[in-house]
Design a protein around this motif. Structure first.
Motif, PDB file in Angstrom:
ATOM      1  N   GLY A  12       1.191   1.873  -5.681  1.00 17.82           N
ATOM      2  CA  GLY A  12       1.915   2.931  -4.735  1.00 17.82           C
ATOM      3  C   GLY A  12       1.357   1.989  -3.353  1.00 17.82           C
ATOM      4  O   GLY A  12       0.287   1.353  -3.343  1.00 17.82           O
ATOM      5  N   GLN A  13       2.445   2.776  -2.413  1.00 18.53           N
ATOM      6  CA  GLN A  13       2.155   1.527  -1.482  1.00 18.53           C
ATOM      7  C   GLN A  13       1.022   2.269  -1.018  1.00 18.53           C
ATOM      8  O   GLN A  13       0.360   0.727  -0.539  1.00 18.53           O
ATOM      9  N   LEU A  14      -0.548   2.985  -0.488  1.00 21.64           N
ATOM     10  CA  LEU A  14      -1.406   2.945  -0.512  1.00 21.64           C
ATOM     11  C   LEU A  14      -2.115   2.392  -0.577  1.00 21.64           C
ATOM     12  O   LEU A  14      -2.982   1.767  -0.466  1.00 21.64           O
ATOM     13  N   GLY A  15      -2.071   2.889  -2.752  1.00 20.88           N
ATOM     14  CA  GLY A  15      -3.158   2.288  -3.169  1.00 20.88           C
ATOM     15  C   GLY A  15      -3.081   0.467  -3.631  1.00 20.88           C
ATOM     16  O   GLY A  15      -3.790  -0.089  -3.432  1.00 20.88           O
ATOM     17  N   GLN A  16      -1.608  -0.241  -3.430  1.00 22.38           N
ATOM     18  CA  GLN A  16      -1.419  -1.528  -3.274  1.00 22.38           C
ATOM     19  C   GLN A  16      -2.557  -1.865  -2.068  1.00 22.38           C
ATOM     20  O   GLN A  16      -3.379  -3.130  -2.110  1.00 22.38           O
TER      21      GLN A  16
END
Length: 284
Positions: free
Chosen positions: A9-13
């Motif tokens: 996901g965007q936050l995870g990356q």
């Protein structure tokens, strides 16, 4: 080793990228539902492990040997608590030394629809006895800026937040905060961080900012929550998402997305990213 759930996901990356400033790639475990879609993460040299919130049997193997885990809240409303519970149970079985969880600003008292499953998750974490830190993330700037082209095309920002202040921060700000907590030398167990942007803005001020950057007159259409929800449905949003966004702006008007504690900037060691900068980067 530090594991990050929802790593595709965007936050995870962004959390992983931030972690790699201080720890080696082999000490980072990216937990993803679809490993075949993790090519960008694989290029960073981190470990890729399959882990699906909806398949608890995948979680035990995914957390083997992990010391700390960041549980990034799921996005399937109505299913999130059970998904989070599965990860927490697996983390307990794995004997992790710290669980970090991304919750919602003022979650314990917030009336937002969005807060309900966060309250359940926080309560379960506390009852479980697992060493944990709660990151109560405020609203993301990208929740507005990602839709800026539609605003420009329409010539207006429509919303139900009235004159409520929105203390948003960028996804990168929240990612840096998570990374800082995960690598902190000081024990983080038992801490709760209320995280929000240093500067707040109203939707009318946001409309002005879009106008200045686009060179086009952008107005603000103030709507009642029910009418705003109908407009979102007409725009093609799913019913549940439209209801959640309308509800969020209704309570934003009452100050529930406002926080001037500067806890986030203190945690990351810099000022948070102003909405104007996130907006400018999106439009560029």
């Amino acid at each position: 080793m530090i594991a990050i759930t929802g790593a595709n996901g965007q936050l995870g990356q962004k959390v992983i990228t931030s972690l790699l400033h201080t720890i080696a790639p082999q000490d980072v475990v990216a937990l993803v539902r679809s490993p075949e879609k993790a090519s960008a993460l694989r290029e960073l040299g981190v470990q890729i492990r399959q882990a699906d919130y909806n398949q608890p049997e995948t979680l035990a193997a995914a957390l083997k040997g992990v010391d700390k885990v960041l549980l990034i809240s799921g996005n399937e409303f109505g299913k999130r608590f059970e998904q989070h519970k599965a990860v927490i149970d697996a983390a307990i079985s794995a004997g992790v030394s710290l669980l970090a969880y991304t919750s919602l600003l003022k979650a314990s008292t917030s009336p937002l629809l969005l807060a309900a499953e966060h309250k359940q998750t926080e309560a379960y974490i506390q009852e479980s006895g697992i060493p944990a830190v709660v990151l109560r993330n405020g609203w993301y700037s990208e929740n507005y800026t990602d839709a800026v082209q539609g605003v420009i095309d329409m010539g207006a920002v429509a919303g139900a937040a009235k004159t409520g202040k929105l203390h948003t921060a960028s996804r990168q700000d929240y990612a840096d905060a998570a990374a800082a907590v995960l690598v902190a030398k000081e024990s983080q167990a038992g801490k709760v961080y209320e995280l929000a942007g240093d500067q707040g803005f109203t939707l009318a001020e946001y409309a002005d900012a879009v106008g200045k950057l686009s060179g086009k007159a952008i107005g603000y259409i103030e709507m009642e929550p029910n009418l705003f929800q109908s407009a979102l449905l007409d725009a093609g949003l799913p019913e549940g998402l439209a209801a959640m966004l309308a509800d969020t702006e209704h309570y934003a008007a009452k100050g529930w997305l406002q926080d001037d504690s500067h806890t986030l900037s203190t945690l990351i060691g810099r000022t948070t990213t102003p909405i104007s900068e996130t907006l400018e980067a999106t439009m560029a």
